[in-house]
Design an enzyme around this catalytic site. Structure first.
Site, PDB file in Angstrom:
ATOM      1  CG  HIS A  42      -5.570  -1.686   9.881  1.00 28.12           C
ATOM      2  ND1 HIS A  42      -5.959  -0.598   9.130  1.00 28.12           N
ATOM      3  CD2 HIS A  42      -5.324  -1.203  11.113  1.00 28.12           C
ATOM      4  CE1 HIS A  42      -5.976   0.481   9.873  1.00 28.12           C
ATOM      5  NE2 HIS A  42      -5.578   0.143  11.092  1.00 28.12           N
ATOM      6  CG  HIS A  57      -8.215   3.542   1.121  1.00 22.47           C
ATOM      7  ND1 HIS A  57      -8.579   2.730   2.169  1.00 22.47           N
ATOM      8  CD2 HIS A  57      -9.286   4.363   0.913  1.00 22.47           C
ATOM      9  CE1 HIS A  57      -9.799   3.035   2.574  1.00 22.47           C
ATOM     10  NE2 HIS A  57     -10.238   4.028   1.830  1.00 22.47           N
ATOM     11  CD  GLU A 104      -7.181  -0.548   1.070  1.00 24.91           C
ATOM     12  OE1 GLU A 104      -7.194  -1.793   1.135  1.00 24.91           O
ATOM     13  OE2 GLU A 104      -6.652   0.174   1.915  1.00 24.91           O
ATOM     14  NE  ARG A 130      -9.691   7.308   4.059  1.00 26.53           N
ATOM     15  CZ  ARG A 130      -8.800   6.334   4.294  1.00 26.53           C
ATOM     16  NH1 ARG A 130      -7.580   6.414   3.775  1.00 26.53           N
ATOM     17  NH2 ARG A 130      -9.126   5.278   5.028  1.00 26.53           N
ATOM     18  CG  ASN A 178      -1.927   1.115   1.217  1.00 29.59           C
ATOM     19  OD1 ASN A 178      -1.622   2.238   0.852  1.00 29.59           O
ATOM     20  ND2 ASN A 178      -3.143   0.818   1.643  1.00 29.59           N
TER      21      ASN A 178
END
Length: 237
Positions: free
Chosen positions: A190, A43, A70, A45, A7
């Site tokens: 995570h 990811h 994601e 946003r 990530n």
């Protein structure tokens, strides 16, 4: 073999803190692949505070490994995924203001909307994964959405690992085993790191992929990116 997806959000966070293009997110992703990563995760946003939508579009042009996008399935996110068509999309229930993902889906309560979104992505040939807590009961509802995989939210495991690894892993192993009975692939992510990853991997035999960002990028400050990726790959052997 369990794949390592890096990530790269934290690299984008560093870039955005000063403006400009240093560090170069695209080059960093290409280097992660060159150093052995089997996938890249982002990811995006809505506020663009780390990975931006345009980064996602540019990454799609150059990546040669599996691309995993994601995020929360807002209308803009869905449009982006359908435009880019990554190998995998991971649906995460975090609201736009969340600092980081902090919970899995209640797949029973949100089954109808998840089913609709999963169908939309699978019609485009995009593998789908639903972010879940370690809860075997939720696997049943997730399976009914038609998803291909679940991603285990592993903060609870990481927090409890130091005190009692066996107790920390128990619910995750049970949930992963339940997923196998429904033919679902299992991802995880995570707070997985060099201390707790190998134990998690050994006790989840059907683990298809781990997505690791914060710990891996932080370790790279000390060990270098290439060496760090090799260290993480070594924990997955």
């Amino acid at each position: 073999m369990t794949k390592l997806s890096v990530n790269i959000n934290k690299i984008a966070t560093l870039r955005n803190s000063r403006g400009g293009n240093v560090p170069d997110v695209i080059e960093a992703a290409k280097n992660c692949e060159r150093f052995g990563a089997q996938g890249i995760t982002v990811h995006p946003r809505p506020d663009g505070r780390h990975i931006r939508y345009e980064d996602v579009r540019e990454l799609k042009k150059v990546l040669t490994t599996e691309f995993n996008i994601e995020g929360y399935p807002s209308a803009d996110f869905i449009r982006l995924v359908l435009e880019v068509v990554p190998a995998q999309v991971t649906l995460v229930p975090d609201p736009p203001e969340a600092i980081t993902s902090n919970a899995g889906w209640d797949a029973r309560q949100h089954k109808e909307i998840l089913t609709r979104i999963v169908r939309t992505f699978k019609e485009r040939g995009i593998r789908t994964s639903i972010f879940l807590e370690a809860d075997p009961k939720m696997v049943v509802h997730a399976a009914e959405t038609g998803t291909d995989r679940i991603e285990l939210y592993t903060e609870g495991y990481a927090t409890a690992y130091a005190a009692d690894p066996a107790q920390a892993i128990a619910k995750y192993a049970e949930t992963a085993a339940k997923a196998a009975t429904y033919g679902l692939g299992v991802n995880a992510g995570h707070d997985l790191n060099l201390e707790n990853l190998a134990y998690f991997h050994r006790h989840i035999p059907n683990l298809a992929e781990v997505s690791i960002g914060h710990a891996l990028i932080s370790d790279a400050l000390y060990f270098g990116l290439e060496n760090t990726i090799q260290l993480y790959l070594g924990k997955l052997k």
